[in-house]
Scaffold this motif. Structure first.
Motif, PDB file in Angstrom:
ATOM      1  N   LEU A 120       0.817  -1.213   0.000  1.00  0.00           N
ATOM      2  CA  LEU A 120       0.000   0.000   0.000  1.00  0.00           C
ATOM      3  C   LEU A 120       0.849   1.261   0.000  1.00  0.00           C
ATOM      4  O   LEU A 120       0.452   2.283  -0.577  1.00  0.00           O
ATOM      5  CB  LEU A 120      -0.935  -0.006   1.207  1.00  0.00           C
ATOM      6  N   ALA A 121       2.012   1.221   0.622  1.00  0.00           N
ATOM      7  CA  ALA A 121       2.881   2.399   0.649  1.00  0.00           C
ATOM      8  C   ALA A 121       3.310   2.806  -0.752  1.00  0.00           C
ATOM      9  O   ALA A 121       3.512   4.001  -1.030  1.00  0.00           O
ATOM     10  CB  ALA A 121       4.106   2.123   1.522  1.00  0.00           C
ATOM     11  N   THR A 122       3.436   1.842  -1.656  1.00  0.00           N
ATOM     12  CA  THR A 122       3.796   2.129  -3.041  1.00  0.00           C
ATOM     13  C   THR A 122       2.574   2.504  -3.870  1.00  0.00           C
ATOM     14  O   THR A 122       2.617   3.417  -4.690  1.00  0.00           O
ATOM     15  CB  THR A 122       4.480   0.899  -3.665  1.00  0.00           C
ATOM     16  N   TRP A 123       1.471   1.809  -3.628  1.00  0.00           N
ATOM     17  CA  TRP A 123       0.270   1.962  -4.461  1.00  0.00           C
ATOM     18  C   TRP A 123      -0.585   3.156  -4.077  1.00  0.00           C
ATOM     19  O   TRP A 123      -1.094   3.889  -4.937  1.00  0.00           O
ATOM     20  CB  TRP A 123      -0.545   0.673  -4.349  1.00  0.00           C
ATOM     21  N   LEU A 124      -0.756   3.400  -2.795  1.00  0.00           N
ATOM     22  CA  LEU A 124      -1.731   4.378  -2.324  1.00  0.00           C
ATOM     23  C   LEU A 124      -1.446   5.812  -2.769  1.00  0.00           C
ATOM     24  O   LEU A 124      -2.380   6.522  -3.182  1.00  0.00           O
ATOM     25  CB  LEU A 124      -1.821   4.298  -0.794  1.00  0.00           C
ATOM     26  N   PRO A 125      -0.210   6.317  -2.714  1.00  0.00           N
ATOM     27  CA  PRO A 125       0.009   7.721  -3.075  1.00  0.00           C
ATOM     28  C   PRO A 125      -0.375   8.074  -4.512  1.00  0.00           C
ATOM     29  O   PRO A 125      -0.579   9.255  -4.816  1.00  0.00           O
ATOM     30  CB  PRO A 125       1.523   7.904  -2.849  1.00  0.00           C
ATOM     31  N   ALA A 126      -0.489   7.089  -5.396  1.00  0.00           N
ATOM     32  CA  ALA A 126      -0.869   7.364  -6.779  1.00  0.00           C
ATOM     33  C   ALA A 126      -2.384   7.489  -6.965  1.00  0.00           C
ATOM     34  O   ALA A 126      -2.840   7.862  -8.047  1.00  0.00           O
ATOM     35  CB  ALA A 126      -0.332   6.269  -7.700  1.00  0.00           C
ATOM     36  N   ARG A 127      -3.172   7.185  -5.927  1.00  0.00           N
ATOM     37  CA  ARG A 127      -4.630   7.301  -6.037  1.00  0.00           C
ATOM     38  C   ARG A 127      -5.026   8.771  -5.889  1.00  0.00           C
ATOM     39  O   ARG A 127      -4.501   9.478  -5.028  1.00  0.00           O
ATOM     40  CB  ARG A 127      -5.351   6.507  -4.945  1.00  0.00           C
ATOM     41  N   GLN A 128      -5.987   9.211  -6.710  1.00  0.00           N
ATOM     42  CA  GLN A 128      -6.373  10.618  -6.674  1.00  0.00           C
ATOM     43  C   GLN A 128      -7.082  11.000  -5.378  1.00  0.00           C
ATOM     44  O   GLN A 128      -7.129  12.178  -5.010  1.00  0.00           O
ATOM     45  CB  GLN A 128      -7.250  10.959  -7.870  1.00  0.00           C
TER      46      GLN A 128
END
Length: 206
Positions: free
Chosen positions: A17-25
């Protein structure tokens, strides 16, 4: 019922999630921040094939984000854009981890939880042939309504909240609980640090 394993995951859920989450709007917080889990709840897959877990997570001093996850033993056709990542489970082997909003098994379970009041799954560890109950770290409640079948999930619109369109109902997942009002039949929840219930998701007939 969710039967859990005392196992390690490499990488861990929070690492994924640390890699994936920041790219969510809908994410609010700095990229690269250490994430902490505020609470989690699970639904049952009647077929017993897909793990369904919703995690509330955020940076230590930031807002809470709601991330439904599904865990599968093989890739989900047509869901590459919703893949959070893959991990190695020390008991079950490779697992494909998806944003559950694009997984039809999650959509059906969420509809049941909101409209039929099925609630969260009881969680157990199996220890020496005995099942030990794992106490939940958050509470969810549903306002209740007439159950509707969810047979043909359609488009998913991922914005500030995520809209899941099915043949019979529209499901809305609140990505930052407490930041939005809800209309229709509502699933609400509370957790440590959030003593009053706030909307987590809601459903409305099409």
């Amino acid at each position: 019922m969710a039967l859990l394993h005392r196992a390690t995951l490499r990488p861990s859920k929070l690492d994924l999630l640390a890699t994936w989450l920041p790219a969510r709007q809908w994410y609010r917080g700095p990229a690269g921040a250490d994430l902490v889990t505020r609470g989690a709840y699970r639904f049952d897959d009647p077929a017993g094939a897909v793990g369904i877990e919703t995690i509330l997570v955020g940076a230590a001093d930031g807002p809470v984000h709601q991330v439904p996850l599904t865990y599968r033993a093989a890739p989900l056709d047509g869901a590459d854009d919703w893949l959070v990542g893959t991990t190695e489970h020390s008991v079950l082997g490779p697992r494909w981890v998806y944003d559950g909003c694009a997984d039809p098994v999650y959509a059906a379970a969420l509809a049941d939880a909101i409209l039929a009041g099925t609630g969260q799954a009881d969680q157990y560890f199996e220890v020496d042939g005995r099942r030990e109950l794992r106490e939940p770290n958050m509470t969810i409640v549903a306002s209740g309504a007439a159950p509707l079948p969810v047979d043909a999930p359609g488009p998913v619109v991922d914005e500030e909240a995520t809209l899941i369109v099915t043949d019979s109902v529209e499901l809305v997942v609140v990505r930052r609980p407490g930041a939005a009002d809800a209309a229709g039949a509502v699933l609400s929840g509370s957790w440590n640090g959030q003593p009053t219930t706030v909307p987590l998701a809601y459903a409305r007939a099409r």
